[in-house]
Design a protein around this motif. Structure first.
Motif, PDB file in Angstrom:
ATOM      1  N   LYS A   2       0.849  -1.190   0.000  1.00  0.00           N
ATOM      2  CA  LYS A   2       0.000   0.000   0.000  1.00  0.00           C
ATOM      3  C   LYS A   2       0.891   1.249   0.000  1.00  0.00           C
ATOM      4  O   LYS A   2       1.716   1.447   0.896  1.00  0.00           O
ATOM      5  CB  LYS A   2      -0.903  -0.013   1.234  1.00  0.00           C
ATOM      6  CG  LYS A   2      -1.999   1.034   1.228  1.00  0.00           C
ATOM      7  CD  LYS A   2      -2.840   0.948   2.498  1.00  0.00           C
ATOM      8  CE  LYS A   2      -3.586  -0.376   2.559  1.00  0.00           C
ATOM      9  NZ  LYS A   2      -4.462  -0.439   3.770  1.00  0.00           N
ATOM     10  N   HIS A  26       1.111  -2.619  -6.672  1.00  0.00           N
ATOM     11  CA  HIS A  26       0.862  -1.819  -5.479  1.00  0.00           C
ATOM     12  C   HIS A  26      -0.570  -1.279  -5.453  1.00  0.00           C
ATOM     13  O   HIS A  26      -1.155  -0.978  -6.509  1.00  0.00           O
ATOM     14  CB  HIS A  26       1.833  -0.636  -5.417  1.00  0.00           C
ATOM     15  CG  HIS A  26       3.273  -1.031  -5.472  1.00  0.00           C
ATOM     16  ND1 HIS A  26       3.845  -1.892  -4.566  1.00  0.00           N
ATOM     17  CD2 HIS A  26       4.265  -0.685  -6.340  1.00  0.00           C
ATOM     18  CE1 HIS A  26       5.118  -2.062  -4.850  1.00  0.00           C
ATOM     19  NE2 HIS A  26       5.407  -1.339  -5.938  1.00  0.00           N
ATOM     20  N   ALA A  27      -1.100  -1.129  -4.238  1.00  0.00           N
ATOM     21  CA  ALA A  27      -2.367  -0.432  -4.046  1.00  0.00           C
ATOM     22  C   ALA A  27      -2.012   1.025  -3.786  1.00  0.00           C
ATOM     23  O   ALA A  27      -1.424   1.357  -2.752  1.00  0.00           O
ATOM     24  CB  ALA A  27      -3.124  -1.021  -2.860  1.00  0.00           C
ATOM     25  N   LEU A  29      -2.702   4.941  -3.119  1.00  0.00           N
ATOM     26  CA  LEU A  29      -3.625   5.903  -2.527  1.00  0.00           C
ATOM     27  C   LEU A  29      -3.043   7.293  -2.749  1.00  0.00           C
ATOM     28  O   LEU A  29      -1.851   7.456  -2.956  1.00  0.00           O
ATOM     29  CB  LEU A  29      -3.795   5.624  -1.033  1.00  0.00           C
ATOM     30  CG  LEU A  29      -4.170   4.173  -0.689  1.00  0.00           C
ATOM     31  CD1 LEU A  29      -3.991   3.923   0.792  1.00  0.00           C
ATOM     32  CD2 LEU A  29      -5.599   3.882  -1.123  1.00  0.00           C
ATOM     33  N   LEU A  45      -5.428   5.267   8.311  1.00  0.00           N
ATOM     34  CA  LEU A  45      -4.727   4.770   7.136  1.00  0.00           C
ATOM     35  C   LEU A  45      -3.301   4.386   7.508  1.00  0.00           C
ATOM     36  O   LEU A  45      -2.601   5.158   8.161  1.00  0.00           O
ATOM     37  CB  LEU A  45      -4.704   5.848   6.044  1.00  0.00           C
ATOM     38  CG  LEU A  45      -3.887   5.513   4.781  1.00  0.00           C
ATOM     39  CD1 LEU A  45      -4.499   4.336   4.047  1.00  0.00           C
ATOM     40  CD2 LEU A  45      -3.780   6.737   3.871  1.00  0.00           C
ATOM     41  N   PRO A  47      -0.314   3.098   5.308  1.00  0.00           N
ATOM     42  CA  PRO A  47       0.389   2.644   4.098  1.00  0.00           C
ATOM     43  C   PRO A  47       1.709   1.987   4.490  1.00  0.00           C
ATOM     44  O   PRO A  47       2.192   2.132   5.611  1.00  0.00           O
ATOM     45  CB  PRO A  47       0.631   3.947   3.333  1.00  0.00           C
ATOM     46  CG  PRO A  47       0.696   4.991   4.406  1.00  0.00           C
ATOM     47  CD  PRO A  47      -0.270   4.561   5.465  1.00  0.00           C
ATOM     48  N   ASP A  48       2.295   1.268   3.537  1.00  0.00           N
ATOM     49  CA  ASP A  48       3.605   0.659   3.764  1.00  0.00           C
ATOM     50  C   ASP A  48       4.730   1.654   3.511  1.00  0.00           C
ATOM     51  O   ASP A  48       5.832   1.500   4.038  1.00  0.00           O
ATOM     52  CB  ASP A  48       3.780  -0.556   2.856  1.00  0.00           C
ATOM     53  CG  ASP A  48       2.781  -1.651   3.176  1.00  0.00           C
ATOM     54  OD1 ASP A  48       2.862  -2.213   4.277  1.00  0.00           O
ATOM     55  OD2 ASP A  48       1.895  -1.919   2.339  1.00  0.00           O
TER      56      ASP A  48
END
Length: 230
Positions: A2, A26-27, A29, A45, A47-48
C-alpha cells in the motif's frame, strides 16, 4: 504493498502514481496535500510507504514528516520526500527529521524503483540467521576466550558510536560500514544488515542510525551471553 502519494500538483501526483504503479503490484492511494494526508493517517490509514512532495500549502512535506515521526503509531513509516530542491540545507533538514529517502524532480522510474529496492529488499536477499558462538570460533580459528574478547571490543565500539561523533575525519557512513564488517565477521548477520541499510540511508538519517546501532548492540550482548555459557 500500500503506497500513499502526496502532492498538491495533480499532474505531478499522477505522474508519480504512474511511476509507482510501474514498479510493482501496489495499491496506490493519494492525498492532495500534507493536511489531507495527515487527516487520512489520523483516521487510521496505514500505508507501507509514503512518497510526499516537499513544498505544499497547508502542511508541507517536512511538517508532515515531523508529525509522523512524533507519533508512535507512524514513527517508523518509510517516508520518501520528492522535491526539485537538492541543496545541502534541505537535504540535511530532511535527514534530521528522519526522511527514509529523497527523490529530486524531475523524477524517473529508476529513481522510484531504487527507493523500493533499498527500503524493501527482495526475498532473494534474505539475511542468513546469526551463527552460534562455537561456529564463529571454529570459522575464525580461535577459542571461546578470544571470541569473547572480540565481542567485548565490538560492544565498546557500538556504544561509542551511539554516544560520540565519529573519530577524526571518519564520516558516519564509513563508521557504520566498519561496524557492519565487525558484526559480519562475528556471525551477526542481522545486525550487519541493519547497519548496512542505515549507512545507505540519505545523509545517514539519525533515527535509522540510532535504531541500527541499538539493534547491533543488543545482538552483540546476546552473542556474548551465549559465548559465556559455552
Amino acid at each position: 504493498m500500500k503506497v500513499l502519494v502526496v502532492d498538491d500538483d495533480i499532474v505531478a501526483r499522477m505522474m508519480l502514481m504512474h511511476l509507482v504503479d510501474s514498479c510493482g503490484n501496489h495499491a496506490i492511494l493519494e492525498a492532495e496535500d500534507g493536511a489531507d494526508a495527515w487527516r487520512q493517517l489520523e483516521a487510521g490509514l496505514r500505508p507501507d510507504i509514503v512518497f510526499c512532495d516537499l513544498r505544499m500549502p497547508h502542511l508541507s512535506g517536512l511538517e508532515l514528516l515531523q508529525r509522523l515521526r512524533a507519533d508512535a503509531a507512524t514513527a517508523a513509516l518509510p517516508f520518501v520526500l520528492v522535491s526539485a530542491a537538492s541543496d545541502a540545507a534541505t537535504l540535511d533538514e530532511a535527514a534530521a527529521l528522519g526522511a527514509s529517502g529523497y527523490i529530486v524532480k524531475p523524477f524517473r522510474q529508476e529513481d522510484v524503483r531504487s527507493q523500493f529496492e533499498r527500503l524493501f529488499p527482495a526475498k532473494s536477499e534474505e539475511v542468513p540467521p546469526d551463527e552460534a558462538p562455537h561456529e564463529v570460533a571454529r570459522r575464525l580459528g580461535i577459542d571461546g576466550a578470544r571470541l569473547r574478547l572480540y565481542l567485548d571490543g565490538l560492544a565498546r565500539q557500538l556504544q561509542a558510536a551511539m554516544h560520540e561523533p565519529p573519530p577524526g575525519d571518519e564520516g558516519m557512513g564509513a563508521r557504520l560500514n566498519r561496524l557492519r564488517e565487525g558484526c559480519k565477521t562475528l556471525g551477526l548477520y542481522g545486525a550487519a544488515a541493519a547497519l548496512a541499510q542505515a549507512a545507505a540511508a540519505p545523509q545517514s538519517a539519525p533515527q535509522e542510525v540510532a535504531a541500527a546501532l541499538a539493534s547491533a548492540s543488543a545482538a552483540v550482548a546476546r552473542q556474548a551471553e551465549r559465548a559465556a555459557r559455552g
